[in-house]
Write a protein that holds these residues in place. Structure first.
Motif, PDB file in Angstrom:
ATOM      1  N   ASN A  71      16.596   7.877   4.967  1.00  0.00           N
ATOM      2  CA  ASN A  71      16.596   6.969   6.119  1.00  0.00           C
ATOM      3  C   ASN A  71      15.551   5.867   5.934  1.00  0.00           C
ATOM      4  O   ASN A  71      14.781   5.541   6.841  1.00  0.00           O
ATOM      5  CB  ASN A  71      16.354   7.736   7.429  1.00  0.00           C
ATOM      6  N   LEU A  72      15.523   5.319   4.720  1.00  0.00           N
ATOM      7  CA  LEU A  72      14.566   4.273   4.367  1.00  0.00           C
ATOM      8  C   LEU A  72      15.292   3.116   3.696  1.00  0.00           C
ATOM      9  O   LEU A  72      16.457   3.240   3.291  1.00  0.00           O
ATOM     10  CB  LEU A  72      13.492   4.825   3.415  1.00  0.00           C
ATOM     11  N   GLU A  73      14.570   1.984   3.549  1.00  0.00           N
ATOM     12  CA  GLU A  73      15.105   0.814   2.864  1.00  0.00           C
ATOM     13  C   GLU A  73      14.165   0.437   1.724  1.00  0.00           C
ATOM     14  O   GLU A  73      13.052   0.956   1.614  1.00  0.00           O
ATOM     15  CB  GLU A  73      15.254  -0.354   3.852  1.00  0.00           C
ATOM     16  N   PHE A  74      14.610  -0.500   0.896  1.00  0.00           N
ATOM     17  CA  PHE A  74      13.774  -0.915  -0.233  1.00  0.00           C
ATOM     18  C   PHE A  74      12.443  -1.496   0.227  1.00  0.00           C
ATOM     19  O   PHE A  74      11.424  -1.346  -0.444  1.00  0.00           O
ATOM     20  CB  PHE A  74      14.515  -1.919  -1.121  1.00  0.00           C
ATOM     21  N   LYS A  75      12.429  -2.146   1.385  1.00  0.00           N
ATOM     22  CA  LYS A  75      11.188  -2.749   1.890  1.00  0.00           C
ATOM     23  C   LYS A  75      10.130  -1.682   2.215  1.00  0.00           C
ATOM     24  O   LYS A  75       8.940  -1.990   2.319  1.00  0.00           O
ATOM     25  CB  LYS A  75      11.460  -3.607   3.127  1.00  0.00           C
ATOM     26  N   ALA A  81       9.436   3.979  -9.761  1.00  0.00           N
ATOM     27  CA  ALA A  81       9.067   4.623 -11.019  1.00  0.00           C
ATOM     28  C   ALA A  81      10.342   4.937 -11.794  1.00  0.00           C
ATOM     29  O   ALA A  81      11.319   5.414 -11.221  1.00  0.00           O
ATOM     30  CB  ALA A  81       8.294   5.912 -10.736  1.00  0.00           C
ATOM     31  N   VAL A  82      10.326   4.659 -13.084  1.00  0.00           N
ATOM     32  CA  VAL A  82      11.532   4.876 -13.891  1.00  0.00           C
ATOM     33  C   VAL A  82      11.170   5.510 -15.230  1.00  0.00           C
ATOM     34  O   VAL A  82      10.107   5.227 -15.801  1.00  0.00           O
ATOM     35  CB  VAL A  82      12.297   3.550 -14.114  1.00  0.00           C
ATOM     36  N   HIS A 106      13.485  -7.116  -4.976  1.00  0.00           N
ATOM     37  CA  HIS A 106      12.790  -6.743  -3.745  1.00  0.00           C
ATOM     38  C   HIS A 106      11.273  -6.929  -3.822  1.00  0.00           C
ATOM     39  O   HIS A 106      10.565  -6.590  -2.857  1.00  0.00           O
ATOM     40  CB  HIS A 106      13.117  -5.290  -3.389  1.00  0.00           C
ATOM     41  N   GLY A 107      10.799  -7.444  -4.948  1.00  0.00           N
ATOM     42  CA  GLY A 107       9.363  -7.689  -5.072  1.00  0.00           C
ATOM     43  C   GLY A 107       8.541  -6.411  -5.023  1.00  0.00           C
ATOM     44  O   GLY A 107       7.479  -6.361  -4.395  1.00  0.00           O
ATOM     45  N   ILE A 108       9.037  -5.364  -5.692  1.00  0.00           N
ATOM     46  CA  ILE A 108       8.373  -4.056  -5.672  1.00  0.00           C
ATOM     47  C   ILE A 108       7.746  -3.783  -7.043  1.00  0.00           C
ATOM     48  O   ILE A 108       8.377  -4.035  -8.071  1.00  0.00           O
ATOM     49  CB  ILE A 108       9.396  -2.934  -5.357  1.00  0.00           C
ATOM     50  N   PRO A 109       6.513  -3.244  -7.093  1.00  0.00           N
ATOM     51  CA  PRO A 109       5.897  -2.905  -8.380  1.00  0.00           C
ATOM     52  C   PRO A 109       6.744  -1.908  -9.162  1.00  0.00           C
ATOM     53  O   PRO A 109       7.361  -1.007  -8.579  1.00  0.00           O
ATOM     54  CB  PRO A 109       4.553  -2.275  -7.977  1.00  0.00           C
ATOM     55  N   GLN A 321      -1.184   1.531 -13.266  1.00  0.00           N
ATOM     56  CA  GLN A 321      -0.251   1.314 -14.376  1.00  0.00           C
ATOM     57  C   GLN A 321       1.014   0.626 -13.852  1.00  0.00           C
ATOM     58  O   GLN A 321       1.646   1.106 -12.918  1.00  0.00           O
ATOM     59  CB  GLN A 321       0.089   2.642 -15.048  1.00  0.00           C
ATOM     60  N   ARG A 322       1.355  -0.501 -14.470  1.00  0.00           N
ATOM     61  CA  ARG A 322       2.521  -1.284 -14.067  1.00  0.00           C
ATOM     62  C   ARG A 322       3.292  -1.719 -15.300  1.00  0.00           C
ATOM     63  O   ARG A 322       2.736  -1.839 -16.395  1.00  0.00           O
ATOM     64  CB  ARG A 322       2.106  -2.552 -13.294  1.00  0.00           C
ATOM     65  N   ALA A 323       4.582  -1.953 -15.109  1.00  0.00           N
ATOM     66  CA  ALA A 323       5.409  -2.489 -16.194  1.00  0.00           C
ATOM     67  C   ALA A 323       5.837  -3.892 -15.814  1.00  0.00           C
ATOM     68  O   ALA A 323       6.064  -4.199 -14.641  1.00  0.00           O
ATOM     69  CB  ALA A 323       6.630  -1.610 -16.401  1.00  0.00           C
ATOM     70  N   LYS A 324       5.939  -4.751 -16.828  1.00  0.00           N
ATOM     71  CA  LYS A 324       6.465  -6.101 -16.601  1.00  0.00           C
ATOM     72  C   LYS A 324       7.989  -6.047 -16.662  1.00  0.00           C
ATOM     73  O   LYS A 324       8.574  -5.026 -17.026  1.00  0.00           O
ATOM     74  CB  LYS A 324       5.907  -7.060 -17.648  1.00  0.00           C
TER      75      LYS A 324
END
Length: 340
Positions: A71-75, A81-82, A106-109, A321-324
């Motif tokens: 019951n959530l959205e991308f926002k 995480a992948v 969606h502008g999500i890390p 830790q982030r991916a481009k």
């Protein structure tokens, strides 16, 4: 008031298409898995091209189902995480590219996760991790002892030199004409049999925590062929029990030795073969007299799923830790890629 953290996990490294949403690193809000076992069963193993095609067909459906269940959205997502690797390159690419598209739109890390790190962090959904700890990872492609001194830091102190335990199970299952995947069938047969057939145990060098199951697999195959040539009838349940006893003996003995040498506070079981009843029972019996906590995940968190990827992702997200968006699938990724 502290905001709740929601991490979405996407897992497509092999033959399960999975999406999950984890709250605050440990609570499963949604965990959807589309299995492909029926499609690969007739081939006796996973066919990479078929696996990739199924991921393309299923991923959007699984994704929408996970969001609906939560019951959530991308926002609402703090990060996606992948699984970056290891795994089948074509299968990995489906999940990686989907995650990149969603993160961009969606502008999500975007947080990359090593598949085995995910298996280890499945245990955090069950119990908080206590360091230093030791993880016994046993799956179709991996058999490893991983030492962790803190969150997100992995040191492989032992690994297989040839066949992984799960791989040996599948090959022995084929020899016994059992359907794919063979591991659960061997485990079930072993419960009904007795370990009456002498089979080798590869202890390797005295100070080594590495594993080797190729010789054991060959010994089982030779035992079957020799019996056929002599016109003797083997009891399949006893052969399965003897094989499983050899595998478990080595896994548990080396894990116990490493637990004592590294003076850890916790031992975690991880990976698809963590669902093996014989292994779970032996570990529980062995560690019942040890001053260390043993954590074994429930069956649904042993096989590939996305809850484990999201759980690991929450830790790596917190560590920055982030991916481009040029992230690529990495089938040979090393788990130490997370070490900072």
């Amino acid at each position: 008031m502290k905001k709740e953290q929601y991490i979405m996990g996407i897992e497509t490294s092999c033959d399960e298409t999975a999406v999950a949403i984890i709250k605050n690193g440990r609570e499963i809000i949604a965990n959807v898995v589309a299995s492909q076992i029926d499609s690969h069963k007739r081939f006796g193993g996973v066919v990479p091209e078929i696996a990739s095609r199924h991921h393309v067909e299923q991923l959007t459906i699984v994704l929408e189902e996970a969001l609906t269940k939560a019951n959530l959205e991308f926002k609402d997502m703090d990060a996606i995480a992948v699984t970056e690797g290891p795994g089948l390159v074509g299968a990995l690419l489906i999940g990686v590219n989907a995650a990149k598209a969603l993160a961009f739109a969606h502008g999500i890390p975007l947080v990359p996760v090593h598949h085995i790190a995910g298996h280890i962090y499945a245990n955090r959904i069950v119990a908080e991790m206590k360091f230093p700890l030791l993880a016994l990872v046993v799956s179709g492609g991996h058999t490893e002892l991983v030492y962790m001194k803190e969150h997100g830091h992995f040191e492989v102190i032992g690994e297989t030199r040839d066949d992984a335990a799960g791989e040996a199970y599948d090959k022995v299952a084929r020899t016994l004409n059992l359907p794919y995947p063979g591991g659960p069938h061997i485990d079930k047969m072993a419960q009904a049999g007795e370990a009456t057939i002498p089979l080798p145990r590869a202890w390797l060098e005295e100070d080594s925590y590495d594993f080797s199951f190729s010789g054991l697999k060959s010994a089982v195959i030779n035992t079957v062929h020799n019996a056929e040539q002599r016109g003797e009838k083997l009891i399949p349940e006893n052969l399965a029990a003897s094989f499983q006893e050899s595998v478990i003996d080595v896994l548990v003995t080396k894990t116990l030795k490493a637990t004592r040498e590294y003076n850890v506070k916790q031992v975690l079981l991880a990976g698809g073969v963590a669902a093996n009843k014989g292994l779970r029972t032996r570990l529980e019996a062995t560690f019942s007299t040890e001053k260390v906590e043993l954590v074994i995940p429930p069956l649904y968190l042993c096989t590939d799923n996305a809850a484990m990827i999201a759980a690991a992702g929450s830790i790596f997200y917190a560590k920055g830790q982030r991916a481009k968006l040029d992230l690529n699938a990495n089938p040979g990724l090393d788990i130490t890629s997370h070490n900072q």
